[in-house]
Design an enzyme around this catalytic site. Structure first.
Site, mmCIF file in Angstrom:
data_model
loop_
_atom_site.group_PDB
_atom_site.id
_atom_site.type_symbol
_atom_site.label_atom_id
_atom_site.label_comp_id
_atom_site.label_asym_id
_atom_site.label_seq_id
_atom_site.Cartn_x
_atom_site.Cartn_y
_atom_site.Cartn_z
ATOM 1 N N GLY A 1 0.824 -1.202 0.000
ATOM 2 C CA GLY A 1 0.000 0.000 0.000
ATOM 3 C C GLY A 1 0.855 1.247 0.000
ATOM 4 O O GLY A 1 1.989 1.241 0.465
ATOM 5 N N GLU A 2 0.283 2.324 -0.536
ATOM 6 C CA GLU A 2 1.025 3.585 -0.614
ATOM 7 C C GLU A 2 0.041 4.741 -0.647
ATOM 8 O O GLU A 2 -1.019 4.661 -1.262
ATOM 9 C CB GLU A 2 1.899 3.591 -1.868
ATOM 10 C CG GLU A 2 2.867 4.750 -1.948
ATOM 11 C CD GLU A 2 3.878 4.566 -3.072
ATOM 12 O OE1 GLU A 2 4.818 5.383 -3.147
ATOM 13 O OE2 GLU A 2 3.731 3.619 -3.876
ATOM 14 N N GLY B 1 2.815 7.715 3.370
ATOM 15 C CA GLY B 1 4.009 6.899 3.219
ATOM 16 C C GLY B 1 3.664 5.562 2.589
ATOM 17 O O GLY B 1 2.726 5.457 1.792
ATOM 18 N N ASP C 1 -11.966 10.315 9.708
ATOM 19 C CA ASP C 1 -11.449 9.995 8.375
ATOM 20 C C ASP C 1 -11.971 8.648 7.889
ATOM 21 O O ASP C 1 -11.211 7.836 7.357
ATOM 22 C CB ASP C 1 -9.921 10.006 8.383
ATOM 23 C CG ASP C 1 -9.331 10.161 6.974
ATOM 24 O OD1 ASP C 1 -10.066 10.628 6.073
ATOM 25 O OD2 ASP C 1 -8.156 9.829 6.777
#
Length: 353
Positions: free
Chosen positions: A69-70, A74, A188
């Site tokens: 994941g990115e 980061g 979020d």
């Protein structure tokens, strides 16, 4: 008992470090985040301080092949600890969106708030300028991976699985709102932050933007002023975007967006669609007012394979969560109750999952 014993240095390796002290001791958010840690008891004894060397070894020096994941925060790598445990290692970008304060918040929150629908923090590394978080590995990735841009050979989520995921996410929010003292506003919620285990049990992740609500607020109606609006466009409640006023009902709105995405298979903002369909909420609002049109909202990939009554009730829950006026949105406890009876879990009651 206070949580803070876990943040003193326990590591004799020179590369290891305890969590850094807040850069500004007068920062209200950081001080109140430490309050929630103190109020919610001692963290798991398994929360560990890792050295950078340990995590470099676990990820084969953060090799590209282990990248899972990115994002703006980061990169996330799949790793294997020395005892064979598979983990997810999130290495924060020094210039990324998630900074020192967010790192401190996430460690404090996840070390002290434990629930089956919150991702488990195994440990962290704060050596030098490295800020790394180590989580339990979630083999199915995020909800986003299974809901949008489905590959031709990828099986779409069936209706019961969608309800199961929605219920798990709702229970995670309910725990933050009702069990934490003071309540925690997640701030979020979106498909990429809802992770899935092999049984499609949903767990909330990424607590860097979490914020504490007023002490003793069980209604979600007490205003909590935020200095700046944070979150992801499309998922933020309209009153929060306009004024910066934040309550647990802001999370309820975000949940309504995610539930509607689960129902429709559409992204909340999709510029590839015709102009009148690019904003999912705007497109769905007229349909909310006419129950006979609810089936129009169902994802075409479902091929009509869903109980119409369950669909209608799910749409009604989403519509209530997406009310413009926050005070008329339901509490997450009410949402959990409603969703508990929409899938095959209803025969065993709300606590089946």
């Amino acid at each position: 008992m206070s949580c803070f014993s876990c943040f003193s240095s326990k590591n004799t390796d020179n590369e290891g470090s305890s969590i850094p002290a807040p850069s500004s001791p007068d920062n209200l958010r950081e001080r109140r985040t430490r309050e929630v840690a103190a109020r919610n008891g001692r963290p798991s004894d398994n929360t560990k301080i890792f050295t950078f060397r340990e995590l470099a070894t676990a990820t084969s020096n953060f090799r590209q092949e282990n990248l899972i994941g990115e994002g703006g925060f980061g990169r996330v790598y799949k790793g294997k600890l020395d005892k064979g445990q598979i983990v997810a290692v999130k290495q924060l970008d020094k210039n990324g969106l998630q900074g020192e304060k967010e790192f401190v918040v996430e460690v404090l929150m996840l070390s002290c708030l434990h629930h089956s629908n919150l991702v488990n923090l195994i440990g962290y590394c704060a050596a030098g300028d490295q800020r790394i978080l180590v989580y339990e590995y979630m083999p199915l990735g995020s909800l986003e991976d299974h809901l949008f841009d489905i590959e031709p050979n990828q099986k779409p989520l069936d209706w019961n699985t969608r309800i199961k995921i929605a219920l798990g996410a709702a229970k995670g929010l309910e725990h933050l709102h009702d069990k934490a003292d003071p309540p925690v506003i997640y701030r979020d919620l979106k498909p990429s932050n809802i992770l899935l285990n092999r049984e499609f049990v949903a767990k909330l992740s990424d607590f860097g933007l979490a914020k504490l609500g007023p002490v003793g607020d069980t209604t979600g109606e007490t205003l909590n002023v935020s200095s700046r609006v944070m979150g992801t466009y499309g998922y933020c409640a309209p009153e929060y975007q306009r004024t910066g006023y934040l309550t647990v009902k802001s999370d309820v709105y975000s949940f309504g967006v995610v539930l509607l995405e689960l129902i429709t298979g559409r992204r909340v903002i999709d510029t590839m669609r015709p102009s009148h369909e690019q904003n999912l909420i705007t497109w769905a609002q007229p349909i909310f007012r006419d129950p006979s049109r609810f089936p129009q909202l169902a994802d075409s990939l479902l091929r009509g394979e869903f109980p119409e009554k369950s669909l209608n009730q799910a749409v009604a829950v989403a519509a209530m969560c997406l009310q413009e006026e926050p005070t008329v949105r339901p509490l997450m406890s009410d949402v959990v109750t409603a969703l508990s009876f929409l899938g095959p879990y209803s025969s065993t009651g709300p606590n089946h999952l």
